[in-house]
Every structure is written in C-alpha cells, then in structure tokens.
Design an enzyme around this catalytic site. Structure first.
Site, PDB file in Angstrom:
ATOM      1  CG  ASN A   1      68.271  26.164-102.441  1.00  0.00           C
ATOM      2  OD1 ASN A   1      68.573  26.216-103.646  1.00  0.00           O
ATOM      3  ND2 ASN A   1      67.041  25.870-102.048  1.00  0.00           N
TER       4      ASN A   1
ATOM      5  CG  ASP B   1      62.919  24.362 -99.988  1.00  0.00           C
ATOM      6  OD1 ASP B   1      63.994  24.644-100.527  1.00  0.00           O
ATOM      7  OD2 ASP B   1      61.932  23.899-100.594  1.00  0.00           O
TER       8      ASP B   1
ATOM      9  N   GLY C   1      69.893  29.862-115.619  1.00  0.00           N
ATOM     10  CA  GLY C   1      71.092  30.571-115.192  1.00  0.00           C
ATOM     11  C   GLY C   1      70.871  32.037-114.872  1.00  0.00           C
ATOM     12  CB  SER C   2      67.901  34.193-114.461  1.00  0.00           C
ATOM     13  OG  SER C   2      67.197  33.662-113.378  1.00  0.00           O
ATOM     14  CG  ASN C   3      68.903  33.128-109.069  1.00  0.00           C
ATOM     15  OD1 ASN C   3      68.793  34.089-108.330  1.00  0.00           O
ATOM     16  ND2 ASN C   3      67.853  32.386-109.430  1.00  0.00           N
TER      17      ASN C   3
ATOM     18  CG  HIS D   1      62.134  28.047-101.770  1.00  0.00           C
ATOM     19  ND1 HIS D   1      62.038  26.833-102.432  1.00  0.00           N
ATOM     20  CD2 HIS D   1      60.877  28.396-101.427  1.00  0.00           C
ATOM     21  CE1 HIS D   1      60.770  26.461-102.464  1.00  0.00           C
ATOM     22  NE2 HIS D   1      60.041  27.391-101.866  1.00  0.00           N
TER      23      HIS D   1
ATOM     24  CG  LEU E   1      65.104  20.620-109.093  1.00  0.00           C
ATOM     25  CD1 LEU E   1      64.089  20.146-110.111  1.00  0.00           C
ATOM     26  CD2 LEU E   1      64.498  21.715-108.216  1.00  0.00           C
ATOM     27  CE  LYS E   2      68.941  13.276-108.670  1.00  0.00           C
ATOM     28  NZ  LYS E   2      69.491  11.973-108.954  1.00  0.00           N
TER      29      LYS E   2
HETATM   30  C1  GRF Z   1      65.074  29.893-109.224  1.00  0.00           C
HETATM   31  O1  GRF Z   1      63.753  30.282-109.377  1.00  0.00           O
HETATM   32  C2  GRF Z   1      65.337  29.474-107.802  1.00  0.00           C
HETATM   33  O2  GRF Z   1      64.499  30.084-106.890  1.00  0.00           O
HETATM   34  C3  GRF Z   1      65.073  27.998-107.824  1.00  0.00           C
HETATM   35  O3  GRF Z   1      65.511  27.579-109.089  1.00  0.00           O
HETATM   36  C4  GRF Z   1      65.394  28.636-110.013  1.00  0.00           C
HETATM   37  C5  GRF Z   1      66.670  28.755-110.775  1.00  0.00           C
HETATM   38  O4  GRF Z   1      66.531  29.689-111.816  1.00  0.00           O
HETATM   39  N1  GRF Z   1      65.723  27.347-106.719  1.00  0.00           N
HETATM   40  P1  GRF Z   1      67.748  30.176-112.675  1.00  0.00           P
HETATM   41  O5  GRF Z   1      68.329  28.969-113.384  1.00  0.00           O
HETATM   42  O6  GRF Z   1      68.734  30.793-111.748  1.00  0.00           O
HETATM   43  O7  GRF Z   1      67.191  31.158-113.643  1.00  0.00           O
END
Ligand code: GRF
Length: 200
Positions: free
Chosen positions: A113, A156, A21-23, A115, A96-97
């Site tokens: 998304n 992607d 959940g860092s994003n 990446h 991932l799906k």
């Molecule tokens: C991130 O590294 C993103 O690039 C990838 O999945 C990861 C999710 O990380 N698609 P987080 O859960 O947001 O920390």
C-alpha cells in the site's frame, strides 16, 4: 551463452471507486517500454464509474469491477481474478477498506500500500486523503513524505518497504502539501515494487 530473458512479473493495482489513478499512471510509465520485466496486468475498481477506468482503457490495462459492499464476496472474487490473471504482487492505491486477516494470511503474493505521510505518524483508521495533510499542516510539520508498506491486519502499520521525506516548509496549505507529497508517491511506488520483486 545467451542470457535467458527474465519472466515478466504481473502486478494488480487495486483501487476504490474514486481513484484518480495517478499512482497507476506513474507505475505504468515506470515500467513501460520493457525498462523492467514488470507490467500492470490488471486494475481492480470498486465502482464502474471510477475515473481510473478511462485511464486504463487508454493504456490498454485490463480493468475488472468488484463491488466492495460485502468484503467476503469482494475477497473471493479478487482471489479468483488474481489466479486468472496470474498476478505476482498487489499494489493498493487509494483502496480504503481493510482486507481480512484470513485473506492476507492465505495469499502467497505480497500486498503493498502507499500512504501519503511518513508512517508510523499520520496513519491509521480514518487517515486518508486530505485528512492526512490537514493533520500534518495543523501540526506545523517541517517534513512530510510518502511510505510504501506491506499490508497487514491493521491500517498503515505493516513493515515499511520504502519511505521518502521532503521539506514542506514552503507549503501554505494542506493542498500544497498534498500536491508535493503526490510527486513523491509517483517517484517511490515503482521503486518499492522493484525492491519487493527483487528486480535491480
Ligand atoms: C494516494 O494519495 C495514496 O497515497 C492513497 O490514495 C491516493 C490514491 O491516489 N493511498 P491516485 O488514485 O493514485 O491518484
């Protein structure tokens, strides 16, 4: 004449069962305090035990669980939650799906998304998590970075919204690259969302 306050745009972060959940945290931080008329109005998890659930509870972000075992059921439930929560944009983060062509085609809101590499390189099926950084490290790349793109029928490969590159010559392992790239992710996802929503 007094200006009319812009309508708050509601985004849904869609994640997998293992998401840190860092994003989500970075996006939430960028939009909190009304700095922009955008809020995370929903987080979707595919496992009730996902670490991101606690984070959402702390931040007051509604979380809904949908199993992704059967993609068609997942998409039906997701569509109904998007309506219920009146979502304007989907931000995938660690999901991932591959979403079905019909789901993507029928949806009238953007799906983004993020990446952890400079697409079109180091993307595609099976390229996720540390595997991406392993490949970048093995190729002795001098630069890596992160890409926010629209989601389309292939992994992607959708149109790029925003990309930022960094020097990785100081990185001595794939883990080093991952940590450096993650900072870029946190920096660009909110910016890309604002760009797509045309909020300046
Ligand atoms: C991130 O590294 C993103 O690039 C990838 O999945 C990861 C999710 O990380 N698609 P987080 O859960 O947001 O920390």
């Amino acid at each position: 004449m007094a200006g009319i306050a812009p309508q708050t745009r509601r985004i849904a972060v869609v994640t997998s069962g293992n998401s840190r959940g860092s994003n989500l945290r970075a996006i939430h931080d960028a939009f909190r305090n009304g700095a922009y008329p955008v809020e995370i109005a929903l987080c979707i998890v595919t496992k009730r035990s996902a670490p991101i659930v606690t984070l959402c509870q702390d931040k007051g972000i509604p979380v809904e669980f949908i199993s992704s075992k059967d993609l068609s059921t997942f998409e039906t439930k997701l569509r109904s939650l998007l309506d219920e929560y009146q979502i304007d944009l989907i931000a995938l983060a660690g999901f991932l799906k591959k979403l079905s062509i019909s789901f993507i085609r029928d949806l009238t809101i953007p799906i983004l998304n993020i990446h952890p590499a400079l697409l079109p390189r180091y993307g595609g099926e099976g390229m996720y998590g540390i595997k991406v950084h392993d490949a970048v490290f093995a190729a002795r790349e001098k630069r890596s970075g992160a890409t926010v793109h629209y989601v389309n029928r292939d992994y992607d490969s959708g149109r790029v919204v925003l990309q930022e590159a960094i020097d990785i010559t100081d990185c001595t392992s794939p883990q080093d690259i991952a940590a450096k790239v993650l900072k870029v992710e946190h920096h660009i996802y909110a910016k890309a969302i604002l760009k797509v929503l045309k909020i300046h």
